[in-house]
Design a protein around this motif. Structure first.
Motif, short mmCIF file in Angstrom:
data_model
loop_
_atom_site.label_atom_id
_atom_site.label_comp_id
_atom_site.label_asym_id
_atom_site.label_seq_id
_atom_site.Cartn_x
_atom_site.Cartn_y
_atom_site.Cartn_z
N GLN A 81 0.86 -1.18 0.00
CA GLN A 81 0.00 0.00 0.00
C GLN A 81 0.89 1.22 0.00
OE1 GLN A 81 -3.47 0.31 -0.07
NE2 GLN A 81 -3.03 2.51 -0.28
N MET A 82 0.72 2.08 -1.00
CA MET A 82 1.56 3.26 -1.16
C MET A 82 0.70 4.51 -1.04
SD MET A 82 4.05 1.97 -4.24
CE MET A 82 2.75 2.07 -5.48
N ASN A 83 0.95 5.30 -0.02
CA ASN A 83 0.21 6.55 0.20
C ASN A 83 1.16 7.74 0.08
OD1 ASN A 83 -2.10 5.00 0.84
ND2 ASN A 83 -1.51 4.90 3.00
N SER A 84 0.56 8.92 -0.05
CA SER A 84 1.35 10.16 -0.15
C SER A 84 2.47 10.02 -1.17
CB SER A 84 1.94 10.52 1.23
OG SER A 84 0.91 10.66 2.19
N LEU A 85 2.11 9.55 -2.34
CA LEU A 85 3.11 9.28 -3.37
C LEU A 85 3.77 10.56 -3.86
CD1 LEU A 85 1.27 6.41 -5.20
CD2 LEU A 85 3.62 6.28 -4.33
N LYS A 86 5.05 10.44 -4.19
CA LYS A 86 5.86 11.56 -4.66
C LYS A 86 6.39 11.24 -6.05
CE LYS A 86 7.55 12.25 0.07
NZ LYS A 86 8.76 12.34 0.92
N PRO A 87 6.74 12.26 -6.83
CA PRO A 87 7.31 11.99 -8.16
C PRO A 87 8.55 11.08 -8.09
CG PRO A 87 6.68 14.28 -8.00
CD PRO A 87 6.48 13.69 -6.62
N GLU A 88 9.31 11.18 -7.02
CA GLU A 88 10.51 10.34 -6.90
C GLU A 88 10.20 8.87 -6.60
OE1 GLU A 88 9.88 13.23 -5.31
OE2 GLU A 88 10.64 13.19 -3.24
N ASP A 89 8.93 8.56 -6.39
CA ASP A 89 8.52 7.15 -6.25
C ASP A 89 8.31 6.49 -7.61
OD1 ASP A 89 6.49 8.18 -3.48
OD2 ASP A 89 8.43 7.14 -3.38
N THR A 90 8.38 7.27 -8.68
CA THR A 90 8.21 6.72 -10.02
C THR A 90 9.29 5.69 -10.32
OG1 THR A 90 7.15 8.73 -10.87
CG2 THR A 90 8.23 7.28 -12.48
N ALA A 91 8.85 4.49 -10.68
CA ALA A 91 9.78 3.38 -10.93
C ALA A 91 8.98 2.16 -11.38
CB ALA A 91 10.57 3.05 -9.66
N VAL A 92 9.71 1.15 -11.82
CA VAL A 92 9.11 -0.17 -11.98
C VAL A 92 9.29 -0.90 -10.65
CG1 VAL A 92 9.15 -2.35 -13.23
CG2 VAL A 92 9.64 -0.21 -14.44
N TYR A 93 8.19 -1.43 -10.14
CA TYR A 93 8.20 -2.11 -8.85
C TYR A 93 8.18 -3.62 -9.07
CZ TYR A 93 7.59 2.24 -6.32
OH TYR A 93 7.78 3.49 -5.77
N PHE A 94 9.09 -4.31 -8.39
CA PHE A 94 9.25 -5.75 -8.53
C PHE A 94 9.03 -6.44 -7.19
CE2 PHE A 94 11.21 -5.81 -12.72
CZ PHE A 94 11.78 -4.56 -12.83
N CYS A 95 8.40 -7.59 -7.26
CA CYS A 95 8.22 -8.44 -6.10
C CYS A 95 9.27 -9.54 -6.14
CB CYS A 95 6.81 -9.02 -6.16
SG CYS A 95 6.39 -10.16 -4.85
#
Length: 115
Positions: A81-95
Motif C-alpha cells: 500500500q503506497m500513500n502520499s506518493l511523490k514523483p521520486e517514487d516513479t519506478a518499476v516495482y518488482f516483487c
C-alpha cells in the motif's frame, strides 16, 4: 511467471496505489518477501520486506511512514500500500520471494507519479 505483480499505474502526487504480488505456484508462507523498485538510470533498490512466518516488516527510509507491506496467506498474495506518493517514487516495482536457494522475481509493474 511464478510471481505476478499488478496494481501499478499513473497517479498524481499525494495519491495512493496498492500493488499486489500473487503466486499460484508455491505457498508463500515461510518465504521472505520483498518489494523493490528501479527508476530509469538507477540501480534497483529495496523498498519493503516482510517475513511471512512472523509478519515482521522493514522499510527503506525513503518510504517509511508512507508505504505498508502486508500479506494474505489464504490468497498467497503480498501487497504494497503506497500513500502520499511523490514523483521520486516513479519506478518499476518488482516483487521477490526467497526461501533457501529459491529466489523468484516478478515481471514488474510500472508506477508513475506525475501531475
Amino acid at each position: 511467471g511464478l510471481l505476478v505483480e499488478s496494481g501499478g499505474g499513473l497517479v498524481q502526487p499525494g495519491g495512493s496505489l496498492r500493488l499486489s504480488c500473487a503466486t499460484s505456484s508455491f505457498t508463500y508462507n515461510y518465504y521472505y518477501m520483498t518489494w523493490n523498485r528501479q527508476a530509469p538510470g538507477k540501480e534497483r533498490e529495496l523498498v519493503a520486506t516482510i517475513t511471512t512466518s512472523t509478519g515482521h516488516t522493514n522499510y527503506a527510509d525513503s518510504v517509511k511512514g508512507r508505504f505498508t507491506i502486508s500479506g494474505d496467506g489464504a490468497k498467497n498474495t503480498v501487497y504494497l500500500q503506497m500513500n502520499s506518493l511523490k514523483p521520486e517514487d516513479t519506478a518499476v516495482y518488482f516483487c521477490n520471494a526467497r526461501l533457501g536457494a529459491a529466489d523468484y522475481w516478478g515481471q514488474g509493474t510500472q508506477v508513475t507519479v506525475s501531475s
